[in-house]
Design a protein around this motif. Structure first.
Motif, PDB file in Angstrom:
ATOM      1  N   ALA A 132       0.705  -1.113   0.027  1.00  0.00           N
ATOM      2  CA  ALA A 132      -0.047  -0.008  -0.057  1.00  0.00           C
ATOM      3  C   ALA A 132       0.739   1.257   0.084  1.00  0.00           C
ATOM      4  CB  ALA A 132      -0.848  -0.038   1.447  1.00  0.00           C
ATOM      5  N   HIS A 133       2.259   1.053   0.375  1.00  0.00           N
ATOM      6  CA  HIS A 133       3.034   2.257   0.541  1.00  0.00           C
ATOM      7  C   HIS A 133       4.320   2.302  -0.345  1.00  0.00           C
ATOM      8  CE1 HIS A 133       0.615   3.543   3.798  1.00  0.00           C
ATOM      9  NE2 HIS A 133       0.886   2.415   4.286  1.00  0.00           N
ATOM     10  N   THR A 134       4.410   1.268  -1.039  1.00  0.00           N
ATOM     11  CA  THR A 134       5.690   0.984  -1.763  1.00  0.00           C
ATOM     12  C   THR A 134       5.427   0.311  -3.351  1.00  0.00           C
ATOM     13  OG1 THR A 134       7.048   0.697   0.541  1.00  0.00           O
ATOM     14  CG2 THR A 134       8.263   0.021  -1.657  1.00  0.00           C
ATOM     15  N   ARG A 135       6.107   0.700  -3.872  1.00  0.00           N
ATOM     16  CA  ARG A 135       5.774   0.117  -5.416  1.00  0.00           C
ATOM     17  C   ARG A 135       6.968  -0.948  -5.626  1.00  0.00           C
ATOM     18  NH1 ARG A 135       7.665  -0.748 -10.118  1.00  0.00           N
ATOM     19  NH2 ARG A 135       6.393  -0.807 -11.979  1.00  0.00           N
ATOM     20  N   PHE A 136       6.452  -2.109  -5.964  1.00  0.00           N
ATOM     21  CA  PHE A 136       7.559  -3.266  -6.427  1.00  0.00           C
ATOM     22  C   PHE A 136       7.190  -3.742  -7.806  1.00  0.00           C
ATOM     23  CE2 PHE A 136       6.976  -3.381  -1.760  1.00  0.00           C
ATOM     24  CZ  PHE A 136       8.293  -3.435  -1.338  1.00  0.00           C
TER      25      PHE A 136
END
Length: 121
Positions: free
Chosen positions: A42-46
């Motif tokens: 929800a807070h970091t793009r992977f």
């Protein structure tokens, strides 16, 4: 630099995969189970999520379904020692619900690295 989230309840495997992937130049975060992974997502793009299937808490099949629904651009690699859901093998089922690749444990590191590199190319 590509980023990878490793989700597995086995700390030694999480740490090993994290170290090997970092040595290859990837940014890596880890999660112990599906709920923790979804909070991180929800807070970091992977670029890739590597997820175990059988875990306490939110298990891998449910986690993969949610990732595919909410984050359709993230590629998913499912991991499992095997087993079946009725007459369907669990890794086959993981592919059916949205995993791009599925690898059997115990993990062969060169094979996993090859899959990751192929997915990112």
């Amino acid at each position: 630099m590509s980023s990878i989230l490793v989700v597995d309840d086995d700390k030694s495997l999480r740490d090993l995969l994290s170290a090997v992937l970092r040595d290859r130049g990837y940014e890596v975060e880890i999660a112990k189970e599906g709920d923790e992974a979804l909070k991180i997502l929800a807070h970091t793009r992977f670029d890739i999520v590597i997820s175990d299937i059988i875990m306490p808490g939110k298990e891998g099949i449910e986690t993969i379904r949610e990732i595919r629904d909410v984050y359709p651009d993230i590629q998913v690699i499912a991991m499992s020692t095997g087993g079946s859901l009725g007459n369907v093998q669990i890794l086959e089922y993981a592919r059916m619900i949205g995993a791009h690749e599925a690898v059997r444990k115990p993990i062969k590191l060169p094979d996993l690295i090859a899959v990751v590199e192929q997915m990112l190319s």
